[in-house]
Write a protein that holds these residues in place. Sequence first.
Motif, mmCIF file in Angstrom:
data_model
loop_
_atom_site.group_PDB
_atom_site.id
_atom_site.type_symbol
_atom_site.label_atom_id
_atom_site.label_comp_id
_atom_site.label_asym_id
_atom_site.label_seq_id
_atom_site.Cartn_x
_atom_site.Cartn_y
_atom_site.Cartn_z
ATOM 1 N N ARG A 17 24.205 -26.400 33.380
ATOM 2 C CA ARG A 17 23.300 -25.551 32.600
ATOM 3 C C ARG A 17 23.907 -24.164 32.377
ATOM 4 O O ARG A 17 23.890 -23.638 31.265
ATOM 5 C CB ARG A 17 21.958 -25.443 33.307
ATOM 6 N N THR A 21 25.081 -22.701 28.737
ATOM 7 C CA THR A 21 24.468 -21.450 28.286
ATOM 8 C C THR A 21 25.532 -20.422 27.940
ATOM 9 O O THR A 21 25.472 -19.770 26.894
ATOM 10 C CB THR A 21 23.518 -20.895 29.371
ATOM 11 N N ARG A 25 26.201 -19.043 24.079
ATOM 12 C CA ARG A 25 26.065 -17.608 23.792
ATOM 13 C C ARG A 25 27.364 -17.061 23.207
ATOM 14 O O ARG A 25 27.352 -16.269 22.275
ATOM 15 C CB ARG A 25 25.648 -16.853 25.041
ATOM 16 N N VAL A 33 20.278 -22.555 22.569
ATOM 17 C CA VAL A 33 20.705 -22.397 23.975
ATOM 18 C C VAL A 33 19.764 -23.102 24.943
ATOM 19 O O VAL A 33 20.203 -23.900 25.770
ATOM 20 C CB VAL A 33 20.857 -20.905 24.348
ATOM 21 N N ASP A 34 18.486 -22.827 24.877
ATOM 22 C CA ASP A 34 17.557 -23.394 25.858
ATOM 23 C C ASP A 34 17.501 -24.914 25.791
ATOM 24 O O ASP A 34 17.599 -25.595 26.821
ATOM 25 C CB ASP A 34 16.156 -22.807 25.672
ATOM 26 N N ASP A 35 17.339 -25.453 24.583
ATOM 27 C CA ASP A 35 17.233 -26.907 24.437
ATOM 28 C C ASP A 35 18.531 -27.609 24.801
ATOM 29 O O ASP A 35 18.529 -28.618 25.514
ATOM 30 C CB ASP A 35 16.834 -27.279 23.012
ATOM 31 N N LEU A 38 19.204 -27.527 28.588
ATOM 32 C CA LEU A 38 18.341 -28.479 29.279
ATOM 33 C C LEU A 38 18.861 -29.909 29.098
ATOM 34 O O LEU A 38 18.944 -30.687 30.061
ATOM 35 C CB LEU A 38 16.907 -28.361 28.772
#
Length: 137
Positions: A17, A21, A25, A33-35, A38
Motif C-alpha cells: 500500500r 501510494t 503520487r 491513489v486510494d482505490d 487498496l
Amino acid sequence: MAVHEFNRESLAARTARRYATGVLRTWGLPEVVDDAALAVCELVTNALRHGLRHPAIHYSPVRLLMFRSTHALLCMVTDPSNDPPILREPDYVSETGRGLQVVAGVSAMWGWTPLRPMGKAVWAGFTAGKTRFEACR
C-alpha cells in the motif's frame, strides 16, 4: 513502469500500500491513489496467502507491477501458482474471502491471466478522469 517484489513478509500488505501510494503520487495520479492502493494491498495479500501456499518447483517471489499511460493505470500482481483467483460471494460471517470483491468494487476492471511456464497475473485497471471501462468479471 514500477516494480516491487515481495516474499513471505508479515507486513507485505502495508508495504504494498505504501509503495503504490508513493508511486502514484510521484506519477501525479491523486484521483486513483486510494482505490489503487487498496486494490494493490488486496492483490498482494491474496498472492502471498494463496499463490505461495504450495511450494513451487522453482521459487518465484510475488511481484507488483504498475503501468501508467496518459489516462489509465494497470496494477498487476504475479505469483507462481497456476490456481485461478476465485471471486466469492460475500460471506458476512467470515473474516476473510472478500479481497477480490474489494478489488472489483474499487477498480474500473479486473481480471487474470495464466503465465508461462507457470504462475498467473491478477490485475486491476483504473482510469483517471471521467472515462470508465465496463467491469470485467
